[in-house]
Design an enzyme around this catalytic site. Sequence first.
Site, PDB file in Angstrom:
ATOM      1  N   GLU A  60       0.851  -1.193   0.000  1.00 23.99           N
ATOM      2  CA  GLU A  60       0.000   0.000   0.000  1.00 23.99           C
ATOM      3  C   GLU A  60       0.883   1.238   0.000  1.00 23.99           C
ATOM      4  O   GLU A  60       2.004   1.218   0.523  1.00 23.99           O
ATOM      5  CB  GLU A  60      -0.881  -0.012   1.256  1.00 23.99           C
ATOM      6  CG  GLU A  60      -1.852   1.150   1.349  1.00 23.99           C
ATOM      7  CD  GLU A  60      -2.852   0.973   2.494  1.00 23.99           C
ATOM      8  OE1 GLU A  60      -3.770   1.796   2.615  1.00 23.99           O
ATOM      9  OE2 GLU A  60      -2.708  -0.002   3.265  1.00 23.99           O
ATOM     10  N   ASN A 217     -12.397  -1.626  -0.622  1.00 25.73           N
ATOM     11  CA  ASN A 217     -11.623  -2.134   0.498  1.00 25.73           C
ATOM     12  C   ASN A 217     -12.261  -1.660   1.796  1.00 25.73           C
ATOM     13  O   ASN A 217     -12.597  -0.489   1.930  1.00 25.73           O
ATOM     14  CB  ASN A 217     -10.178  -1.625   0.429  1.00 25.73           C
ATOM     15  CG  ASN A 217      -9.449  -1.809   1.759  1.00 25.73           C
ATOM     16  OD1 ASN A 217      -9.025  -2.905   2.087  1.00 25.73           O
ATOM     17  ND2 ASN A 217      -9.339  -0.735   2.542  1.00 25.73           N
ATOM     18  N   GLU A 218     -12.427  -2.580   2.731  1.00 22.97           N
ATOM     19  CA  GLU A 218     -12.990  -2.239   4.051  1.00 22.97           C
ATOM     20  C   GLU A 218     -14.165  -1.278   3.898  1.00 22.97           C
ATOM     21  O   GLU A 218     -14.204  -0.197   4.495  1.00 22.97           O
ATOM     22  CB  GLU A 218     -11.910  -1.685   4.984  1.00 22.97           C
ATOM     23  CG  GLU A 218     -10.866  -2.728   5.332  1.00 22.97           C
ATOM     24  CD  GLU A 218      -9.922  -2.309   6.453  1.00 22.97           C
ATOM     25  OE1 GLU A 218     -10.002  -1.147   6.926  1.00 22.97           O
ATOM     26  OE2 GLU A 218      -9.095  -3.146   6.858  1.00 22.97           O
ATOM     27  N   TYR A 290      -6.400  -8.487  12.276  1.00 21.17           N
ATOM     28  CA  TYR A 290      -5.131  -8.107  12.880  1.00 21.17           C
ATOM     29  C   TYR A 290      -5.122  -8.522  14.350  1.00 21.17           C
ATOM     30  O   TYR A 290      -6.130  -8.365  15.051  1.00 21.17           O
ATOM     31  CB  TYR A 290      -4.904  -6.598  12.780  1.00 21.17           C
ATOM     32  CG  TYR A 290      -4.619  -6.113  11.381  1.00 21.17           C
ATOM     33  CD1 TYR A 290      -3.359  -6.255  10.823  1.00 21.17           C
ATOM     34  CD2 TYR A 290      -5.611  -5.519  10.612  1.00 21.17           C
ATOM     35  CE1 TYR A 290      -3.082  -5.806   9.536  1.00 21.17           C
ATOM     36  CE2 TYR A 290      -5.354  -5.076   9.318  1.00 21.17           C
ATOM     37  CZ  TYR A 290      -4.081  -5.225   8.788  1.00 21.17           C
ATOM     38  OH  TYR A 290      -3.816  -4.790   7.518  1.00 21.17           O
ATOM     39  N   GLU A 353      -5.695  -9.154   4.326  1.00 23.79           N
ATOM     40  CA  GLU A 353      -4.919  -8.396   5.315  1.00 23.79           C
ATOM     41  C   GLU A 353      -4.854  -9.220   6.586  1.00 23.79           C
ATOM     42  O   GLU A 353      -5.898  -9.547   7.171  1.00 23.79           O
ATOM     43  CB  GLU A 353      -5.530  -7.020   5.595  1.00 23.79           C
ATOM     44  CG  GLU A 353      -5.432  -6.046   4.428  1.00 23.79           C
ATOM     45  CD  GLU A 353      -5.852  -4.628   4.795  1.00 23.79           C
ATOM     46  OE1 GLU A 353      -5.669  -4.226   5.981  1.00 23.79           O
ATOM     47  OE2 GLU A 353      -6.366  -3.921   3.908  1.00 23.79           O
ATOM     48  N   GLN A 403       2.375  -5.877   5.957  1.00 26.37           N
ATOM     49  CA  GLN A 403       2.552  -5.634   4.539  1.00 26.37           C
ATOM     50  C   GLN A 403       3.967  -6.039   4.142  1.00 26.37           C
ATOM     51  O   GLN A 403       4.779  -6.383   5.004  1.00 26.37           O
ATOM     52  CB  GLN A 403       2.298  -4.171   4.214  1.00 26.37           C
ATOM     53  CG  GLN A 403       0.850  -3.757   4.372  1.00 26.37           C
ATOM     54  CD  GLN A 403       0.558  -2.370   3.820  1.00 26.37           C
ATOM     55  OE1 GLN A 403       1.257  -1.860   2.941  1.00 26.37           O
ATOM     56  NE2 GLN A 403      -0.488  -1.758   4.341  1.00 26.37           N
TER      57      GLN A 403
END
Length: 555
Positions: A60, A217-218, A290, A353, A403
């Site tokens: 990103e 995204n999201e 996460y 992710e 990432q």
Amino acid sequence: MMRRREFLETGMFGTAGLGFAPKTGWNIFSNSRTADSRIDVLFDEPLGTISPNIYGHFAENLGGVLYDGIWVGERSKVPNTSGLRTELIEHMRKVKAPVIRYPGGCFADSYDWRDGIGPFEKRPRRTNFWANVESDKSPASHRYDSNAVGTNEFVHFCKLIGAEPYLAANVRSLPASAFQQWVEYCNSPAGSTTLADTRAAAGYSEPFHVKYWGVGNESWGCGGDFTPQEYAVEFRRYSTWLPSYGDELKLIASGPNTDDWNWTREFLAEIVRKGPSQLRQLYGMALHHYAWNLSRGKTQDWDAGKGDALKFEPVDWFELLREGERMEGLVTGHWQVLSEMDHDHHVKLIVDEWGPWYRPGSEATPGDALEQMPTLRDAVFSGMTLDIFNRHPEKVAMANCAQLVNCLNSLYLAHEDKFVITPVGRVFELYASHQGGNSLRTVFSAPNLRYDRDGKVASFWGLKGSASVRGKELTITAVNPSPTDSRLAEIALRGAVAKNASMTFVTDADIHAHNTFEQPHAVAAQTKSLSVSGENLVVEIPPASVTALKIQLNS
């Protein structure tokens, strides 16, 4: 069970004075002290082919990921290939990187792909989505996007490393027509359209053949703050009648955050409101998770709940792994919810992710927003996560570690002419041989671990992993989460006989160990040849380790 101190003093099997990494190699053997653990590999219970794409990555435009990490510029003194960091390219080839997601992340829904094409000097400069999280130490290239890296440069990077590009389209702030035109720019045949001519003018006459497209995204948060029903309407609109140009487009919907079962359920319910055939527009549904909350239930505050990347106690070691282990329940849980509408499981899970997320302060390069220093703890976390994906090949079609470089759970750290492989990068090297293998049901049995959790005894599993076979080569990966004790594991191959074997492992005497620019090899993988005898094989798996066994099978 051998304690870490004993392990360090004797090496393996009484090899005194050699420290933790004995030079003599470790033996697989059939007659020794009693094994405390067991690994049963069941060759007659295949689970499916492990998609190479679950070993994917994520880049990103955030902090030092693109500018300094991947892109150094053609005029840089740093060795580069068309402006792309050559050393990174070489190492990405080693891990057989299958797919790279770009340009975000939250950045994607503020990005106009048209800014990143054409001559460099004519590309507009834009405020980066992440400008507000940058510090006064951050360079201007992190706060303001020069668009030096655009579609052409990213796809070229992918081709250099042998990976497929996975592009995330902007649903929050661009119209559906812009998405269609991006597909046209990437995939329309040479000379067929004005956008194909624009691509050719940049030196890319042949189409890019981009297959993987994220539709936003999201979308529950930074990607538009939609309800699942609202986003489903947008997905239908953005995905309707896209030109394919002979390429099968694999569209990935913005899926749930961790255990938001309602998002998955309500999104699909709205999608099929116009009929079950609408599911055929979907290749996969993105899942993000996460591991960030190390407060042990004291808070749900996003900042207060985080721990430190480098300064942590044994309880924090286990708490991070406990948070990461939730991935298995998320995969099986969302798969079950998907089945409520998608009875034949056409739609796959795309975990694009994943990784740990700590509080700021451990950056290798001051000013790199969200950069953190991966330690041995993150190597163990990553091995555990990849094993989860390996155990569910029919469910997970792609995953993208967050990432790639200079960010969260990065494989590499880079700054100017400095470059280092992190312990996470070493784990991806160990696991590369799983790609495309046939996953086998494998039963790991070991005593649970006990640790103090705020005055109460808590438990955690003692050994887990996965196994796959390709031809006559069996790969077994195993994670020993104990910071202090090795495991002596008996390996039973149910339906095969071992011919020869080797063992590669990543570990260190210090659970905080990490690689820096000054000490790039503090945590490194070591490989040992193994002697094979007897029907049941036994191997000692060191404390706090990720281990890969390569076993050649008799024909």
